[in-house]
Each structure stands twice: as structure tokens, then as C-alpha cells.
Scaffold this active site. Structure first.
Site: not given
Length: 542
Positions: A41, A43, A163
């Protein structure tokens, strides 16, 4: 394949055992140990990679999370380091739960910060939705029933995830268990970084959560524990409708989501969702445990059962008198987090030297101020009272009493006598039990987080599955105690006497055992990690 974690590398793919990246020249093995194989992932503040730990036999898989600030300014780097250390500390504290990945390592290298966590093989609920479609009510109930206990564990440790969303809930392939992942936005009540401290917004934007899933107070940088409950409910709406919270209709005047027209729920579950999704924090469930009880019982409010009795706490009957409970079969509410939350009383009787309350026996022949507190508690317990928190019971006598499920959180119980007492499922969170006598007591599944038990006598006590996280057990006597499955993560066990104690499956991650009387064989039966301080003052190498 070796994967280069340099964010500026044009071609990060390399040969399996290459030393340096063929494109940018970066060292491929982090800390000379962790080799990334592919990205998981990415970000604005960092990325995660699947990696192999080449410092262990078999090169087991792990997850390496790279936190990289977007600037090298001194103020931002200082803030990034504080955020990094906060996340590492928090993960080290809560990673003992089976639904939270364990923290394995953390370090700084070449201006970047790295966290190494346990690898969870599976797919996220978002991926599962994309693969199979919408979830039905039965599946949603199962999800809530699994997530609430994990959130409850986090919140009791002072941690807010911030989150929660389908992409951050993983279903583990091995056992189908739901696991919470991605703690990059985690907030600790004890250590906050506010927007005022970070005028550039580089860090606070990262730690705010996901718009739509996060409730209003969290977007205003004032998260509370129920913020995670709100986000969990929003995640379930997504799984039932396939629509992001931002795409759901809302009231333009109140801002509330008009979700009821989007899903078909039973009246029982609809009421639970109504309370989970309240805009006002004061109108939501106060805790994950309360939400779980409502989910399982169908009742929003729940109190301890009131057991009728003719015994008066202020004027006990004569030795020949007796009183029997008028409702001995009162039903006790069920709680998955605290399976023995309430005790069972079946009448009371007194004589000159012994008081009996159902199966409760307490010696009250002694006189003096040290007796009054214990006697009063036992009598009121027999009448259905369970909460005795924030009271002073210094030197009180409870010997051989049955006080299952009693709540004495934050009470002062210095030198109290609980010898041979049944305290299964009792709550002593934050209580001061210094020099208390608890030898041979039944403390199975007792809640004793952050309790002070300095020099207490716990010899031969049954503490199976007890929660003693961050408890202070310095110089406590625990010979022959049964601590199998107990959680002592972060506990202070300096100088504790643990000879012949059963530590099978005991969680000692982050515990301080310096100077403790404990053998290597006992430690081998327990769960330890890099944060565990051994009796000689050393730590594990990995």
C-alpha cells in the site's frame, strides 16, 4: 524478488538476493535484516511492503511500514519522529491482542522511519466486498460481534484507532478471524499531537482518518473512543450498500446520514445502528462493551440485577435469624467481554462469628475499623450491588468471601485481606492493592489493568486469563500462582517471586522482570518480545 523502498527509484524491482538496487544504488536489506519483496500500500506519508525477515530461520514474512516525511526541515522531522515513536509505543502496548498485528521492530535509517509488524495473510473487508458483493444482516452482526471486543481492548489501553474502515479490517485466511490493521492514524489519550503543533498540516492531515467514515468530532481533531464505534457502523453500511458514506443522502440542516432508507434491518439491529451513528458523542454508546451488550441482548440500557433480600446492611439480624433471597434465580445479562460480570447471591445469614451469603463465607468475629469496610461490601453485594469503585477499604477483611464480578476499580485496598476469596471476573482496574493478601484467591478473568499490587501476596492464587496489563507487581509474592493465559503485558514485575508459578501462555510482552525469581523454563512457556526485560536486565535480541 527484492524491492527497493527508495520512493524516488524509477525501477525498484531487483534480483532476489541483490545487495544494492541496480537502478538507484540503495541498500536493499533494511537494517541488514529485512528484505522487501513487493509493495502492499502507499499513501502521502509513507508506504507498506511485504518483506522477509532474514534474521530468523526460514525467512518468515513480515510487513515493513515506511514513514517518510515530505520535507527534511528540522521541525517536521522532529514532529515525524514523535509521531513515529508514538505509533511504535502504542503498537507495542496493544499488539498482544489476537486481532491486532504484533509490533516486531522499529528503527530509523537514512532519514526514514520503519515499523516492522506481524504479517496477516488474508483479504480486507473491502476486497471481500468487491469480490462477492453486499453483506446481509447476519454477516454484519458477526462482524460487529468480532470487532467490538478488539476495540474494547484498545480503548481500555487508552488508544483510539481513528481510521476504522473496510480497507483496514482484514479477514485472516488461517482462521477467518477479523483483524484490525493500519494504525498510522492511531491516537493515544496520553500523547496527542495537535494541529497547533503542526502548522504545515503535513502530520495532522495524515493522522485525521478517512472522511465519511470518521465522525464530526474526529474531523475536528477531537477524537473520542466512540469515534471508532461510529466508523465501524459506517463501514458496515458500506458493506451492506456498496456506497461510500460520502455518497449516502444526508440532512442538509443537521448533517446526519439518511441511512435507514438504504438498508433493511431488523428492529433490534436498527436500534443499535441508530445509537452507533449519532452525530452527538453524548448520544452514542459509551463503550465497545456497552455496544456489544446491546447487540447481543437487544437492549440499549442494562443494569446489574437487583436481588431482593430482607437483610439490612445497617442492622444485621440476630445470630438465630436468617433471610432468604426472594429472587434467587434472577437472570444475569450476558457479556462476551466479561463473561462473569455479575455474581450470584442466594440469601444471607449471620451468627456471632461467621456470615454466610449463599456460598459466601466471611469471618467477621474480629472488631475494629479495618472490618467495617469489608463487612459492608459483603452485605451490600448479597443485596445485588456490584459497583464499589473509588472507595477506601484499607485493611478491610474479605476472607473467603464470594465476590464474583464485583467492581472495585480505583479503590484503595491497601493491606486488604482477600485470602481464599472468589473474585472471578472482578474489576480492580487502577485499584491500590499494595501489600494485600490474595493468596489462594480465585481471580480468574479478573480485570486488573494498571492496578498497584506492590508487595502483595498472590501465592497459589488462580489468575487464569486475568488482565494485568501495566499492573505494578513489584516485589509481589506469586509462588505457585496459576497465570496461564493471563495478560501481563507492560507489567512491572521487578523483584517479583514467581517460583513454581504456571506461566503457560502468559503474555509477558513488554513486562519488566528485572530481579524477578523466575526460571528460563518458565519464561519459555510465556509469550515475550523484544520489549520484555529479563531477570538479568537484558532484552531479547529479536
Amino acid at each position: 524478488m527484492s524491492y527497493c523502498v527508495n520512493p524516488n527509484c524509477a525501477n525498484p524491482n531487483n534480483e532476489p538476493f541483490a545487495t544494492n538496487c541496480a537502478t538507484c544504488g540503495s541498500v536493499l536489506k533494511l537494517r541488514n535484516r529485512y528484505r522487501a519483496s513487493r509493495p502492499l500500500g502507499k499513501g502521502g506519508f509513507g508506504a507498506t511492503f511485504l518483506a522477509a525477515d532474514e534474521g530468523l530461520p526460514g525467512f518468515p514474512s513480515c510487513v515493513v511500514k515506511q514513514l517518510r516525511p515530505n520535507t527534511q526541515s528540522a521541525s517536521v522531522m522532529k514532529m515525524a519522529r514523535e509521531l513515529f515513536e508514538r505509533e511504535a509505543y502504542t503498537l507495542g502496548k496493544i499488539g498482544s491482542h489476537p486481532q491486532i498485528p504484533r509490533l516486531l521492530d522499529y528503527f530509523e535509517e537514512d532519514g526514514n522511519f520503519y515499523l516492522v509488524q506481524e504479517f496477516v495473510d488474508g483479504e480486507t473487508l473491502k476486497q471481500e466486498f468487491e469480490r462477492r458483493g453486499v453483506f446481509n444482516e447476519i454477516e454484519i452482526r458477526k462482524i460487529l460481534a468480532e470487532i467490538f471486543p478488539a476495540l474494547g481492548f484498545m480503548h481500555e489501553s487508552g488508544v483510539i484507532h481513528r481510521d476504522i474502515k473496510p480497507a483496514n479490517i482484514m479477514r485472516r485466511k488461517q482462521d477467518g478471524q477479523l483483524v484490525l490493521i493500519d494504525f498510522g492514524a492511531v491516537s493515544s489519550q496520553q500523547n496527542k499531537i495537535s494541529a497547533d503543533d503542526d502548522p504545515s498540516g503535513l502530520l495532522t492531515n495524515f493522522a485525521i482518518g478517512t472522511p465519511g467514515f470518521a465522525p464530526p468530532e474526529q474531523m475536528a481533531m477531537r477524537p473520542v473512543y466512540s469515534s471508532d464505534l461510529y466508523a465501524t457502523a459506517m463501514s458496515c453500511l458500506y458493506l451492506m450498500t456498496g456506497r461510500s458514506p460520502k455518497d449516502l443522502p444526508h440532512d442538509p440542516y443537521t448533517g446526519e446520514i439518511n441511512w435507514k432508507s438504504q438498508v433493511k434491518l431488523s428492529d433490534r439491529l436498527r436500534v443499535v445502528f441508530e445509537k452507533l451513528l449519532q452525530q452527538s458523542v453524548s448520544q452514542r454508546f459509551r463503550s465497545a462493551e456497552e455496544a456489544l451488550r446491546a447487540l447481543e441482548s437487544g437492549s440499549i440500557t442494562e443494569e446489574a440485577p437487583k436481588i431482593s433480600t430482607s437483610v439490612s446492611a445497617s442492622s444485621p439480624p440476630a445470630s438465630s435469624a436468617s433471610a432468604t433471597s426472594k429472587n434467587a434465580n434472577t437472570q444475569v445479562p450476558n457479556s462476551r467481554i466479561h463473561p462473569q460480570k455479575y455474581g450470584n447471591s442466594q440469601g444471607s445469614q449471620f451468627d456471632s462469628g461467621m456470615m454466610t451469603t449463599g456460598n459466601t463465607r466471611a469471618n467477621i468475629s474480629r472488631v475494629g475499623s479495618e472490618l467495617k469496610g469489608g463487612r459492608k461490601v459483603i452485605v451490600e453485594y448479597s443485596q445485588g450491588k456490584r459497583n464499589f469503585a473509588n472507595q477506601d477499604y484499607t485493611k478491610a477483611a474479605f476472607g473467603s468471601a464470594t465476590l464474583a464480578g464485583i467492581v472495585m476499580s480505583r479503590s484503595k485496598l491497601v493491606e486488604a485481606d482477600f485470602c481464599h476469596s472468589d473474585l472471578s471476573g472482578a474489576s480492580f482496574q487502577g485499584a491500590n492493592l499494595s501489600q494485600a493478601k490474595l493468596n489462594s484467591a480465585n481471580l480468574r478473568e479478573a480485570k486488573m489493568q494498571r492496578a498497584i499490587l506492590i508487595k502483595s501476596d498472590l501465592g497459589s492464587a488462580s489468575m487464569i486469563l486475568a488482565d494485568l496489563r501495566e499492573a505494578n507487581l513489584q516485589s509481589a509474592y506469586m509462588s505457585k500462582a496459576d497465570l496461564s493465559g493471563a495478560n501481563l503485558s507492560g507489567a512491572n514485575l521487578k523483584g517479583a517471586y514467581l517460583s513454581q508459578a504456571n506461566l503457560n501462555g502468559t503474555n509477558l510482552c513488554g513486562a519488566d522482570l528485572k530481579g524477578a525469581k523466575i526460571t528460563d523454563d518458565q519464561l519459555a512457556q510465556a509469550k515475550t518480545n523484544w520489549g520484555t526485560i529479563r531477570p538479568d536486565g537484558s532484552k531479547r535480541l529479536f
